[in-house]
Every structure is written in structure tokens, then in C-alpha cells.
Write a protein that holds these residues in place. Structure first.
Motif, mmCIF file in Angstrom:
data_model
loop_
_atom_site.group_PDB
_atom_site.id
_atom_site.type_symbol
_atom_site.label_atom_id
_atom_site.label_comp_id
_atom_site.label_asym_id
_atom_site.label_seq_id
_atom_site.Cartn_x
_atom_site.Cartn_y
_atom_site.Cartn_z
ATOM 1 N N SER A 222 0.829 -1.200 0.000
ATOM 2 C CA SER A 222 0.000 0.000 0.000
ATOM 3 C C SER A 222 0.865 1.252 0.000
ATOM 4 C CB SER A 222 -0.950 -0.004 1.201
ATOM 5 O OG SER A 222 -0.236 -0.008 2.415
ATOM 6 N N MET A 223 2.004 1.211 0.690
ATOM 7 C CA MET A 223 2.943 2.336 0.637
ATOM 8 C C MET A 223 3.540 2.463 -0.758
ATOM 9 S SD MET A 223 2.872 3.667 3.662
ATOM 10 C CE MET A 223 1.144 3.241 3.562
ATOM 11 N N LEU A 224 3.779 1.333 -1.406
ATOM 12 C CA LEU A 224 4.286 1.337 -2.775
ATOM 13 C C LEU A 224 3.286 1.984 -3.724
ATOM 14 C CD1 LEU A 224 6.247 0.420 -5.014
ATOM 15 C CD2 LEU A 224 5.138 -1.836 -4.932
ATOM 16 N N ALA A 225 2.019 1.599 -3.606
ATOM 17 C CA ALA A 225 0.979 2.185 -4.453
ATOM 18 C C ALA A 225 0.823 3.672 -4.173
ATOM 19 C CB ALA A 225 -0.354 1.461 -4.224
ATOM 20 N N SER A 226 0.874 4.048 -2.901
ATOM 21 C CA SER A 226 0.742 5.456 -2.533
ATOM 22 C C SER A 226 1.907 6.270 -3.063
ATOM 23 C CB SER A 226 0.651 5.597 -1.015
ATOM 24 O OG SER A 226 -0.461 4.897 -0.500
ATOM 25 N N SER A 227 3.104 5.691 -3.018
ATOM 26 C CA SER A 227 4.286 6.375 -3.525
ATOM 27 C C SER A 227 4.160 6.632 -5.019
ATOM 28 C CB SER A 227 5.537 5.539 -3.225
ATOM 29 O OG SER A 227 6.697 6.166 -3.712
ATOM 30 N N ALA A 228 3.714 5.617 -5.771
ATOM 31 C CA ALA A 228 3.512 5.798 -7.215
ATOM 32 C C ALA A 228 2.435 6.840 -7.480
ATOM 33 C CB ALA A 228 3.140 4.461 -7.852
ATOM 34 N N MET A 229 1.377 6.837 -6.666
ATOM 35 C CA MET A 229 0.300 7.811 -6.833
ATOM 36 C C MET A 229 0.796 9.236 -6.595
ATOM 37 S SD MET A 229 -3.249 8.326 -4.619
ATOM 38 C CE MET A 229 -2.343 8.920 -3.168
ATOM 39 N N PHE A 230 1.492 9.446 -5.467
ATOM 40 C CA PHE A 230 1.955 10.792 -5.137
ATOM 41 C C PHE A 230 2.956 11.302 -6.160
ATOM 42 C CE2 PHE A 230 0.746 9.693 -0.612
ATOM 43 C CZ PHE A 230 -0.317 10.590 -0.568
ATOM 44 N N GLY A 231 3.848 10.417 -6.627
ATOM 45 C CA GLY A 231 4.830 10.842 -7.616
ATOM 46 C C GLY A 231 4.180 11.263 -8.921
ATOM 47 N N ALA A 232 3.232 10.462 -9.397
ATOM 48 C CA ALA A 232 2.561 10.780 -10.660
ATOM 49 C C ALA A 232 1.693 12.030 -10.529
ATOM 50 C CB ALA A 232 1.714 9.587 -11.105
ATOM 51 N N LEU A 233 0.969 12.160 -9.417
ATOM 52 C CA LEU A 233 0.094 13.321 -9.243
ATOM 53 C C LEU A 233 0.890 14.611 -9.080
ATOM 54 C CD1 LEU A 233 -2.786 12.011 -6.932
ATOM 55 C CD2 LEU A 233 -2.888 12.557 -9.364
ATOM 56 N N SER A 234 2.066 14.528 -8.472
ATOM 57 C CA SER A 234 2.876 15.734 -8.323
ATOM 58 C C SER A 234 3.236 16.324 -9.673
ATOM 59 C CB SER A 234 4.153 15.414 -7.530
ATOM 60 O OG SER A 234 3.842 15.042 -6.210
ATOM 61 N N GLU A 235 3.578 15.462 -10.629
ATOM 62 C CA GLU A 235 3.957 15.933 -11.961
ATOM 63 C C GLU A 235 2.749 16.362 -12.780
ATOM 64 O OE1 GLU A 235 6.691 16.621 -13.404
ATOM 65 O OE2 GLU A 235 8.084 15.928 -11.869
ATOM 66 N N SER A 236 1.655 15.632 -12.641
ATOM 67 C CA SER A 236 0.515 15.863 -13.539
ATOM 68 C C SER A 236 -0.482 16.879 -13.007
ATOM 69 C CB SER A 236 -0.220 14.538 -13.800
ATOM 70 O OG SER A 236 -0.767 14.009 -12.602
ATOM 71 N N THR A 237 -0.241 17.416 -11.807
ATOM 72 C CA THR A 237 -1.153 18.430 -11.263
ATOM 73 C C THR A 237 -0.437 19.774 -11.155
ATOM 74 O OG1 THR A 237 -0.631 17.655 -9.016
ATOM 75 C CG2 THR A 237 -2.603 16.773 -10.053
ATOM 76 N N PHE A 238 0.400 19.944 -10.143
ATOM 77 C CA PHE A 238 1.064 21.234 -9.914
ATOM 78 C C PHE A 238 1.929 21.646 -11.105
ATOM 79 C CE2 PHE A 238 0.424 19.412 -5.650
ATOM 80 C CZ PHE A 238 -0.322 20.428 -5.069
ATOM 81 N N ASN A 239 2.811 20.756 -11.536
ATOM 82 C CA ASN A 239 3.727 21.112 -12.621
ATOM 83 C C ASN A 239 2.977 21.311 -13.937
ATOM 84 O OD1 ASN A 239 5.738 20.879 -10.749
ATOM 85 N ND2 ASN A 239 6.515 18.926 -11.487
ATOM 86 N N PHE A 240 2.036 20.437 -14.208
ATOM 87 C CA PHE A 240 1.259 20.541 -15.444
ATOM 88 C C PHE A 240 0.439 21.831 -15.454
ATOM 89 C CE2 PHE A 240 -2.739 19.623 -17.731
ATOM 90 C CZ PHE A 240 -2.231 19.323 -18.980
ATOM 91 N N PHE A 241 -0.195 22.140 -14.338
ATOM 92 C CA PHE A 241 -0.998 23.350 -14.234
ATOM 93 C C PHE A 241 -0.131 24.598 -14.411
ATOM 94 C CE2 PHE A 241 -2.966 26.735 -11.634
ATOM 95 C CZ PHE A 241 -4.232 26.776 -12.200
ATOM 96 N N GLY A 242 1.049 24.600 -13.796
ATOM 97 C CA GLY A 242 1.941 25.743 -13.926
ATOM 98 C C GLY A 242 2.391 25.967 -15.353
ATOM 99 N N LYS A 243 2.716 24.891 -16.051
ATOM 100 C CA LYS A 243 3.143 25.023 -17.443
ATOM 101 C C LYS A 243 2.017 25.546 -18.328
ATOM 102 C CE LYS A 243 6.336 21.098 -17.119
ATOM 103 N NZ LYS A 243 6.546 19.688 -17.536
ATOM 104 N N MET A 244 0.792 25.112 -18.052
ATOM 105 C CA MET A 244 -0.328 25.468 -18.917
ATOM 106 C C MET A 244 -0.876 26.854 -18.613
ATOM 107 S SD MET A 244 -3.841 23.317 -19.700
ATOM 108 C CE MET A 244 -4.442 23.407 -18.011
ATOM 109 N N LYS A 245 -1.024 27.193 -17.318
ATOM 110 C CA LYS A 245 -1.720 28.421 -16.941
ATOM 111 C C LYS A 245 -0.800 29.623 -16.741
ATOM 112 C CE LYS A 245 -5.999 26.788 -16.571
ATOM 113 N NZ LYS A 245 -7.151 27.332 -17.320
ATOM 114 N N PHE A 246 0.421 29.377 -16.227
ATOM 115 C CA PHE A 246 1.270 30.497 -15.839
ATOM 116 C C PHE A 246 2.497 30.642 -16.749
ATOM 117 C CE2 PHE A 246 -1.268 29.628 -12.116
ATOM 118 C CZ PHE A 246 -1.599 30.903 -11.680
ATOM 119 N N MET A 247 3.192 29.546 -17.019
ATOM 120 C CA MET A 247 4.337 29.628 -17.917
ATOM 121 C C MET A 247 3.911 29.770 -19.369
ATOM 122 S SD MET A 247 6.677 26.632 -16.171
ATOM 123 C CE MET A 247 7.909 26.722 -17.471
ATOM 124 N N ARG A 248 2.676 29.360 -19.660
ATOM 125 C CA ARG A 248 2.140 29.385 -21.034
ATOM 126 C C ARG A 248 3.035 28.600 -21.989
ATOM 127 N NH1 ARG A 248 -2.874 30.699 -20.237
ATOM 128 N NH2 ARG A 248 -3.020 31.060 -22.490
#
Length: 271
Positions: free
Chosen positions: A82-108
Motif C-alpha cells: 500500500s505504501m508502494l501504491a501510494s508512492s507511485a500515486m503521489f509521484g505521478a500526481l505531483s507531476e501531472s497536477t502542480f507542474n502541469f498546471f503551472g506550465k499550462m496556466k502560468f508559464m504558457r
């Protein structure tokens, strides 16, 4: 003009699309800075702390817990997947939420990318591959630690690794799809709350059979539950046909997230 190994037919167009998506992923790799690796390493620390403190420390008090096939396993071996699954989840969501949003909305950033032959769906797929790469790093490191601690066998760890990539792919697609609905950074507070709820109530620390019936039905509909059950079955060697259902759930989630992200990016950026 793009020249591919398959010519100009359907295979050629698919090959060209994959190449353009790969260019988006390579762009992220080329833009790496040394500080990024500190962020990646910090993301590895939290699941390890949970594993050592709860899985091993509290595990001395809990003893063993049952698997779906009836076998009893030490609590640390129950919690580690379960820690393994959570680790994969947090890693993927970190890239696909905050970073993705920043590139699309603010960095353009994607405004410039769309001036090339790259299409919105190809940007989404390229970013999804990048998100999955971070989850893959977390998963590989965690599986190595599990083997060293005797919580799984090397053969089962190798079998589980492709499943961890699927988990990262699925949560990456989900994160990107949700990010296209975010209006500001404050909206991500809701996502953080949802991640914490998933982490605590997805069968991570106790079997879902111990939950009240209504809560159990809710938990079994959540994505992290399916990721946890899939990885727990593989790392413990508890193989049963239900694992295919868990994998299918994650495949569908990844596809839906990718389609939503691609379409909404096209709607927002191609005005």
C-alpha cells in the motif's frame, strides 16, 4: 515534413504522433535542474517513514493480517504494497497536477508548443509519460527496499514493477484531467485533501473487510484501493482473477483522464 519508418499510412501517422509525444517528454528531461532531484528524493522519504514506523513498529503489536486467499502475512508485508501504491500515486500526481498546471496556466509553455505540429492530445500523452517516469523512480526504489527487508521476493518484485508503472500512468492521467478544471493554486487544496483521504481509507493500513459496509462500498470504488489490491496480490504472490479487474480499472482511468485532458487543453488553448 515528418518522415517515419511506416510511411504516410495509419501506422505512419501513429508513429509520427508517438514521436511528437516523445519530444514533449524529452523537453522535460532537457529542462531538468539539480534542485528537481532534491524534490524527487524528498518524495521518497515519506512512504519509507510510514513503512518503518507503522509497518514495522506498529506491526510488532498487530502481528499478522489475512490476504484474500486466506494466507496470513506479517503486518509489514501487508502495509508495504500500500505504501508502494501510494508512492507511485503521489509521484505521478505531483507531476501531472502542480507542474502541469503551472506550465499550462502560468508559464504558457504549451502555447509555444502548439505552434509546432504537436497537438494537444500529444502534449497530454507526453506529459503523462513524464509523470509516469517519476512514479517509476519511486516504485523501483521502494521495491528494492522491500526485497532487502524480506517483505517480498525478488521474483514477485519484478512481477509487480510493471503494475506500479500502470498505477503511475493511471494517476497521471487522472491528475492531468482534473488539473484542466483548476482555476487557481487554491483549488489544489481540495486535491490534497482527496489524496489524504485516499491514502488513509483505501485498505492501506487495514483490510477493507474491517470497514462498515457502506464505507467499504465507497472505498472499493476509489482508484487507490484497486492499486493497493493489485500490488498487494503481486508482491505477496496472492494471485487470483480479481487482479485483472483491478488492472482493468486502472487502464480505463488512465484512458479517460488522458482523453479529458487532451480535449480540454484543445478547448482552452486553441481559441
Amino acid at each position: 515534413m515528418l518522415v517515419t519508418a511506416f510511411g504516410t499510412g495509419p501506422q505512419g501517422r501513429l508513429d509520427a504522433s508517438v514521436r511528437r509525444s516523445g519530444a514533449v517528454t524529452r523537453r522535460n528531461l532537457a529542462a531538468l535542474r539539480s534542485a528537481y532531484w532534491l524534490v524527487v528524493i524528498s518524495g521518497l522519504v515519506e512512504p519509507f517513514l510510514y513503512l518503518f514506523s507503522i509497518g514495522i513498529g506498529v506491526g510488532k503489536l498487530v502481528g499478522t493480517l489475512p490476504l484474500p486467499d486466506g494466507r496470513q502475512v506479517p503486518y509489514a508485508a501487508f502495509v508495504a504494497p500500500s505504501m508502494l501504491a501510494s508512492s507511485a500515486m503521489f509521484g505521478a500526481l505531483s507531476e501531472s497536477t502542480f507542474n502541469f498546471f503551472g506550465k499550462m496556466k502560468f508559464m504558457r509553455l504549451y502555447d509555444g508548443v502548439l505552434a509546432t505540429p504537436v497537438r494537444p492530445m500529444e502534449i497530454a500523452f507526453g506529459e503523462l509519460l513524464w509523470a509516469m517516469a517519476r512514479g517509476a523512480i519511486y516504485s523501483a526504489a521502494f521495491l528494492i527496499v522491500m526485497v532487502l527487508l524480506g517483505l517480498t521476493r525478488p521474483g514477485w518484485a519484478l512481477a509487480a514493477y510493471p503494475a506500479t508503472l500502470l498505477v503511475g500512468f493511471a494517476f497521471g492521467g487522472l491528475g492531468m484531467g482534473l488539473s484542466t478544471y483548476m482555476r487557481s493554486w487554491q483549488d489544489f487544496d481540495l486535491m490534497g485533501t482527496a489524496q489524504l483521504a485516499l491514502f488513509l481509507f483505501s485498505g492501506t493500513f487495514a483490510p477493507v473487510s474491517s470497514y462498515p459496509f457502506a464505507l467499504r462500498l465507497l472505498v472499493e470504488a476509489t482508484p487507490l484501493y484497486h492499486a493497493v489490491e493489485l500490488l498487494r496480490g503481486l508482491t505477496t504472490g496472492s494471485l487470483h482473477p480479481v487482479l485483472l479487474g483491478h488492472a482493468a480499472y486502472l487502464v480505463v482511468m488512465a484512458g479517460v483522464g488522458l482523453i479529458v485532458a487532451g480535449r480540454r487543453m484543445a478547448r482552452q488553448l486553441l481559441k
